[in-house]
Design an enzyme around this catalytic site. Structure first.
Site, mmCIF file in Angstrom:
data_model
loop_
_atom_site.group_PDB
_atom_site.id
_atom_site.type_symbol
_atom_site.label_atom_id
_atom_site.label_comp_id
_atom_site.label_asym_id
_atom_site.label_seq_id
_atom_site.Cartn_x
_atom_site.Cartn_y
_atom_site.Cartn_z
ATOM 1 N N GLY A 262 0.801 -1.203 0.000
ATOM 2 C CA GLY A 262 0.000 0.000 0.000
ATOM 3 C C GLY A 262 0.837 1.257 0.000
ATOM 4 N N ASP A 263 2.116 1.145 -0.321
ATOM 5 C CA ASP A 263 2.998 2.318 -0.387
ATOM 6 C C ASP A 263 4.138 1.975 -1.333
ATOM 7 O OD1 ASP A 263 4.521 4.751 0.408
ATOM 8 O OD2 ASP A 263 3.062 4.811 2.031
ATOM 9 N N ASP A 264 5.242 2.732 -1.285
ATOM 10 C CA ASP A 264 6.349 2.492 -2.207
ATOM 11 C C ASP A 264 6.857 1.058 -2.102
ATOM 12 O OD1 ASP A 264 6.365 5.190 -3.037
ATOM 13 O OD2 ASP A 264 7.638 5.749 -1.348
#
Length: 481
Positions: free
Chosen positions: A288-290
């Site tokens: 859900g992020d980098d």
């Protein structure tokens, strides 16, 4: 072909008449083969030695397609034990927190006696946080699953990182990572594709419900450590950033699968932070992020510590993140970041492919960042430089602390079904120079899509569609060659 067959026949004919010399060679070969047969204390990845202090163990031949030489020589541990030897129960219900802590404390005594290895056999091992030790291997056998405790009390509060000044999400301290280490050397975390599951749902709910008191813990964090290898495992559902080496050197993260729900907040895959000599390769990541983010401290605290991230290689990474980027630089980059190579990435269904994140108040610098051979599919913004997050640790941040960027080299990029043209936003009154792009093809954009650039300068060659005027500076050509 006939000459090869005749030569092979001659060789085989020679060996049909065994001589004493041949029998001696055969015996020697079998003896060496027998000596190479080992227990699970030998990790099945071939590593190479590097210059500098050598590590005890077994080394392999050089592999030009790998940067695992950052780690050193593959260690063989003299003392090998199982978590079952300490009374562990792998039923997924019985807490093994004290068992893991006791096991590592016991095996610490072998650090200067040949090192130790703790095997985790098939089963589901429920545990709170535990610390590792030096000259140590944590080995998850096939079918082994370590489960993060659902009791926040089993993730104790520790001091904030000095380069952050506070917890990243909340003031004060932060929850320790599930697996943690500080001031260690020669640590291996590996296995036969075992799994470490942080069971992060509880933590995400605390954040979403605004009842989180302290910053969430990582799945794995190693601090002030060197010669670290993490390989051949699956990490699931981290509460926060998944793998976070900070103030470390000679780190290899290889052949990992990192998975979190695509809406799980801030579940970055791998975040080297104020580290040097880091190799990240051959990993699959959904988060859900980098997928990967290179960092070096937050605003005035990172500036004061002045510990950069440098000499980092990220390659052969594939994955997806609907809200963030395949690879990010920053935004916590206040200690500086230089000499980073990112290559052979495959990113799809993501918000950005490559993202450089800075802001006023960060200070610091980015230099000599090379990004090469990236394939993107259905990525909204293939290349993005962003600012303006207004994300600061406290009221003491310095608005005059502006980042400097000198040398971003982007080449051999193909993006299919892009939604928007690149956005390159520098910071006013700063210098974002030597932004060099070559052989970049962005397909699927509407004819009306145009690049958006502010406070940047550089040169491009063989870029489609035509980039912004700020990147058509012939004066920058020689600097980009």
């Amino acid at each position: 072909m006939e000459s090869i067959k005749s030569n092979l026949g001659a060789i085989m004919g020679y060996f049909t008449k065994p001589s004493l010399a041949f029998l001696f060679l055969l015996f020697t070969f079998l003896a060496i083969l027998f000596l190479q047969i080992s227990t699970k204390s030998i990790f099945p990845i071939r590593l190479v030695s590097v210059s500098g202090p050598s590590m005890p163990g077994i080394s392999g031949g050089e592999d030009p397609a790998s940067c695992v030489g950052f780690f050193g020589v593959l260690p063989a541990r003299k003392y090998v034990m199982s978590i079952k030897d300490f009374g562990g129960v792998g039923d997924g219900k019985t807490s093994s927190t004290e068992t893991f802590r006791k096991a590592v404390r016991y095996m610490q005594r072998f650090g200067d006696k040949g090192g130790s290895q703790l095997n985790v056999p098939r089963g589901r091992w429920l545990t709170g946080s535990f610390n590792l030790t030096s000259n140590f291997t944590l080995f998850l056998e096939e079918g082994a699953v370590i489960l993060g405790s659902q009791d926040p009390e089993e993730w104790p509060i520790i001091d904030p990182l000095p380069s952050y000044g506070r917890g990243r999400e909340r003031l004060g301290g932060r929850h320790i990572s599930l697996i943690h280490g500080n001031g260690l050397t020669n640590v291996v975390i590996t296995g036969q594709n075992g799994t470490i599951d942080g069971q992060g749902n509880m933590w995400w709910d605390l954040l979403w419900n605004k009842t989180l008191k302290y910053t969430r813990g990582h799945l794995l964090e190693l601090m002030n450590s060197d010669y670290i290898l993490v390989a051949n495992l699956t990490f699931l559902n981290s509460p926060f950033w998944t793998i976070h080496p900070v103030y470390c050197s000679n780190v290899v993260i290889k052949n990992m699968t990192l998975l979190a729900p695509l809406n799980a907040p801030n579940t970055d895959g791998i975040d080297p932070d104020s580290c040097t000599k880091v190799c990240i390769e051959d990993c699959y990541i959904e988060s859900g992020d980098d997928l990967v983010a290179v960092k070096s401290g937050w605003d005035q605290y990172g500036i004061a510590m002045a510990r950069p991230s440098s000499n980092i290689i990220v390659r052969r990474i594939s994955g997806t993140t609907p809200t963030c980027s395949g690879v990010g630089i920053g935004s916590e980059m206040s200690g500086g970041i230089f000499n980073v190579t990112i290559e052979d990435l495959h990113v799809w269904n993501s918000a950005a492919g490559v993202r450089i994140k800075t802001d006023r108040g960060r200070g610091g610098y980015l230099a000599n960042i090379t990004i090469n051979k990236i394939t993107m599919e259905r990525v909204k913004i293939p290349i993005r430089f962003s600012r303006g997050s207004n994300d600061h640790p406290d009221e003491e941040w310095d608005p005059k602390a502006i980042p400097k960027v000198n040398g971003i080299f982007i080449s051999n990029i193909v993006s299919f079904n892009s939604t928007r043209a690149p956005i390159l936003e520098g910071v006013q009154d700063s210098s974002f120079e030597r932004i060099c792009l070559e052989n970049v093809t962005l397909l699927g954009l509407a004819r009306s899509a145009t690049w958006h650039c502010e406070f940047v300068s550089g040169f491009t060659r063989e870029v489609f569609p035509l980039p912004c005027p700020q990147l058509q500076d012939n004066g920058s050509l020689l600097q980009c060659l």
